[in-house]
Scaffold this motif. Sequence first.
Motif, mmCIF file in Angstrom:
data_model
loop_
_atom_site.group_PDB
_atom_site.id
_atom_site.type_symbol
_atom_site.label_atom_id
_atom_site.label_comp_id
_atom_site.label_asym_id
_atom_site.label_seq_id
_atom_site.Cartn_x
_atom_site.Cartn_y
_atom_site.Cartn_z
ATOM 1 N N CYS A 107 1.045 -1.519 0.049
ATOM 2 C CA CYS A 107 0.183 -0.176 -0.244
ATOM 3 C C CYS A 107 0.940 0.961 -0.062
ATOM 4 O O CYS A 107 1.710 1.668 0.730
ATOM 5 N N GLY A 108 0.708 2.492 -1.035
ATOM 6 C CA GLY A 108 1.495 3.470 -0.846
ATOM 7 C C GLY A 108 1.118 4.080 -2.774
ATOM 8 O O GLY A 108 0.851 3.504 -3.780
ATOM 9 N N ARG A 117 5.302 8.072 -0.698
ATOM 10 C CA ARG A 117 4.126 9.110 0.230
ATOM 11 C C ARG A 117 2.876 8.399 0.941
ATOM 12 O O ARG A 117 2.191 7.817 0.388
ATOM 13 N N PRO A 118 2.074 8.697 2.048
ATOM 14 C CA PRO A 118 1.592 8.530 3.264
ATOM 15 C C PRO A 118 0.134 8.327 2.353
ATOM 16 O O PRO A 118 -0.003 9.192 0.949
ATOM 17 N N ALA A 142 5.335 7.066 6.709
ATOM 18 C CA ALA A 142 4.539 7.854 7.209
ATOM 19 C C ALA A 142 3.190 7.275 7.797
ATOM 20 O O ALA A 142 2.638 7.572 8.836
ATOM 21 N N ASN A 143 3.004 6.299 7.568
ATOM 22 C CA ASN A 143 1.974 5.080 7.639
ATOM 23 C C ASN A 143 1.465 4.292 8.775
ATOM 24 O O ASN A 143 1.495 3.790 8.279
ATOM 25 N N LEU A 158 8.594 2.101 4.526
ATOM 26 C CA LEU A 158 9.577 2.649 3.857
ATOM 27 C C LEU A 158 8.727 3.797 3.095
ATOM 28 O O LEU A 158 8.410 4.399 3.173
ATOM 29 N N ASP A 159 11.100 4.793 2.587
ATOM 30 C CA ASP A 159 10.340 5.696 2.003
ATOM 31 C C ASP A 159 10.401 5.710 0.911
ATOM 32 O O ASP A 159 10.710 7.323 -0.086
ATOM 33 N N THR A 160 11.335 4.659 -0.195
ATOM 34 C CA THR A 160 11.237 4.518 -1.757
ATOM 35 C C THR A 160 11.065 3.392 -1.776
ATOM 36 O O THR A 160 11.122 2.350 -1.404
ATOM 37 N N LEU A 161 10.741 3.174 -3.746
ATOM 38 C CA LEU A 161 10.464 2.304 -4.383
ATOM 39 C C LEU A 161 11.611 1.184 -4.131
ATOM 40 O O LEU A 161 11.434 0.154 -4.340
#
Length: 510
Positions: A107-108, A117-118, A142-143, A158-161
């Motif tokens: 999910c994202g 991004r959230p 952020a989620n 996670l912050d990036t793909l």
Amino acid sequence: MIVRVLCGALHGVDAFRVELEVDFSRTGMPAFTMVGLAEGAVRESRDRVFAALKSCGFSLPPARITVNLAPADRKKGGSAFDLPLAVGLLCAAGILPSNCAEDRVLCGELSLTGELRPVHGVLPVAVMAARLGCRGLLVPAANAAEAAVVEGLPVYGLDTLGRAAAFLAEAEDLAPAVPPEAPDGGTLLAFARDFADVKGQEQAKRAVEIAAAGGHNLLFLGPPGSGKTMLAQRMATVLPPLSFGEALEVTTIYSVAGLLPPGLGLIAERPFRSPHHTISEYGLIGGGAYPKPGEISLAHRGVLFLDEILEFRKQTLEVLRQPLEDGVVHIARATQSLRYPAEVMLVAAMNPCPCGFLGDGKKACTCRPDEVRRYRARLSGPLLDRIDLHVEVPAVAYEDLRAERPGKSSTEMRRAVAAARAVQAGRYAGMPFRCNAELSGKALDLHCKLDRPAHDFLGRAVEGLRLSARAYTRILRIARTIADLEGAAYLAVPHLAEAVNHRVLDRETC
């Protein structure tokens, strides 16, 4: 080659399972097709995903790509399908192992640079993933705190793909997010506002205590500046703390509505919502072209305050009838039917007349009797019947304003409310009731028994004030709460007398 990736879509405040299927064919002309009742934001994910893959250094070979969102007969909306689509493409192209996302829910939303991004509604998706027995949930960082409140489900923020791909390929190890602490139901929270700040108005504060103890709806009636708004703004300070289950319900609604602050795991305080009187019916109960919870659902398990209630459009107020009675909002459209929880304490404030000074000893009223009747008629009888307590809030005397001795504090009132709620919790254990305001049917007869003097008194009140059947029921519920505050097992005449006294508009309309 066909690859399946698990994700979720929202339906009201719940999520349902969606399988994102990717067919990556090297034969035929390169093309991209998405099917499965995908709405605008989902269809646009193609451009975001391909740009994100390029930014992260992934290169897909030319192919004829078909993406299906199953079940194909239910609408899917939002940007949360970006991450599962990107992972599905990488698996179908052979860049990632085809089974790396098996039994995991993704999910994202992706930015063009590959950042995660959230998104809205992660908490119900996490609940769905736990119910399905999945071995993990991948969400934007952020989620992560929001999703981690679900027990037994490893959540990876996670912050990036690129990091998501590395984790799924087992090239990078990540620790699951730490669940936030559950609310402590025994702790009295410190609030910036306190009932000790309210000068005078002891009868109104008593009504607040009764309303909070029994979960009753409350209407303040008084001239401008008498403290109606001040009293209402402190209602949440005397309500009992949210239990973990209640906090989960409230957090889910705010997650779906997109109002949960980033990084917040669980809402621990009862909501207090105060919409402006220009609000529409959709804003109040929810719905719209892209349905979202309304103010009454955002106030679930808390307080919905309607200041200057007679300034709201009558048509807008009337939509509150069914939700106040049933504790739930049903929204039916041609293509779908949604259900939003709406168990609220309604607190309202109104002036006694258009000029506001009817009955005020300091300033004369300039309104004609017919103007007063038309003004009060904006609040219909059926809606007024659903408000348990009608309390006068007169102008504060100068002696009370100058008094140095503080009034009853929120802490004292909250202890009394908590004790009364504990009595009700024990009494209604195993029953579909939480507090006295919900009593009905045989349970009302069982727990609100009256002796002969109490029967005679209530009979005279009902006949003399020409009360409706609903008003009669409200009086019994209020009296039951007053008895609980006093530790009395049975209802007596004083309890009923105080209950009738707290329905001032019934006396004025007779």
